[in-house]
Design a protein around this motif. Structure first.
Motif, PDB file in Angstrom:
ATOM      1  N   ARG A 150       1.039   8.088   3.127  1.00 33.15           N
ATOM      2  CA  ARG A 150       0.415   6.897   3.706  1.00 33.15           C
ATOM      3  C   ARG A 150       1.030   5.677   3.027  1.00 33.15           C
ATOM      4  O   ARG A 150       0.897   5.490   1.821  1.00 33.15           O
ATOM      5  N   VAL A 151       1.727   4.834   3.805  1.00 29.40           N
ATOM      6  CA  VAL A 151       2.320   3.610   3.275  1.00 29.40           C
ATOM      7  C   VAL A 151       1.588   2.439   3.919  1.00 29.40           C
ATOM      8  O   VAL A 151       1.710   2.215   5.119  1.00 29.40           O
ATOM      9  N   PRO A 152       0.808   1.673   3.131  1.00 30.44           N
ATOM     10  CA  PRO A 152       0.051   0.572   3.711  1.00 30.44           C
ATOM     11  C   PRO A 152       0.961  -0.532   4.226  1.00 30.44           C
ATOM     12  O   PRO A 152       2.017  -0.803   3.651  1.00 30.44           O
ATOM     13  N   GLN A 153       0.555  -1.180   5.310  1.00 27.79           N
ATOM     14  CA  GLN A 153       1.277  -2.320   5.878  1.00 27.79           C
ATOM     15  C   GLN A 153       0.970  -3.567   5.053  1.00 27.79           C
ATOM     16  O   GLN A 153      -0.092  -3.676   4.442  1.00 27.79           O
ATOM     17  N   LEU A 154       1.890  -4.526   5.053  1.00 26.54           N
ATOM     18  CA  LEU A 154       1.640  -5.778   4.344  1.00 26.54           C
ATOM     19  C   LEU A 154       0.582  -6.612   5.061  1.00 26.54           C
ATOM     20  O   LEU A 154      -0.192  -7.315   4.433  1.00 26.54           O
ATOM     21  N   GLY A 155       0.565  -6.553   6.373  1.00 30.16           N
ATOM     22  CA  GLY A 155      -0.423  -7.283   7.157  1.00 30.16           C
ATOM     23  C   GLY A 155      -1.433  -6.319   7.756  1.00 30.16           C
ATOM     24  O   GLY A 155      -1.639  -5.219   7.250  1.00 30.16           O
ATOM     25  N   PRO A 156      -2.051  -6.737   8.828  1.00 26.39           N
ATOM     26  CA  PRO A 156      -3.011  -5.839   9.487  1.00 26.39           C
ATOM     27  C   PRO A 156      -2.293  -4.673  10.179  1.00 26.39           C
ATOM     28  O   PRO A 156      -1.127  -4.771  10.534  1.00 26.39           O
TER      29      PRO A 156
END
Length: 94
Positions: free
Chosen positions: A73-79
């Motif tokens: 799981r790689v979180p996005q910088l924005g939404p």
């Protein structure tokens, strides 16, 4: 003469594999060398770990490939939802 249970046709004294069996969710496996563990690791290009799967030593490597990739799981910088699929994959022959 002392009769051995193996030669006399009697049942084995203890069940094969020992008296106690390890639960399926434990990362310990039995082999001729003793207790073994395998670590399946997915890392990014800079060798930072992204997912980790620990299994018993006798478990196969190939089925764990999908499990290790599924835990990334790689979180996005924005939404938005986290990224779960890599652009490229490099693995061994297992």
């Amino acid at each position: 003469m002392d009769a051995s249970p193996y030669l006399g046709g009697d049942l084995q004294v203890e069940p094969p594999g020992g008296v106690f069996a390890e639960p399926d969710d434990h990362g310990l496996g039995r082999s001729r060398g003793g207790l073994t563990t395998k670590i399946h690791l997915a890392v990014e290009q800079a060798q930072k770990p992204m997912s980790l799967v620990i299994t018993a030593g006798q478990r196969g490597d190939s089925p764990q490939f999908q499990v290790a990739l599924g835990r990334i799981r790689v979180p996005q910088l924005g939404p938005g939802r986290p990224r779960t699929r890599p652009d490229k994959v490099r693995a061994d022959n297992a």
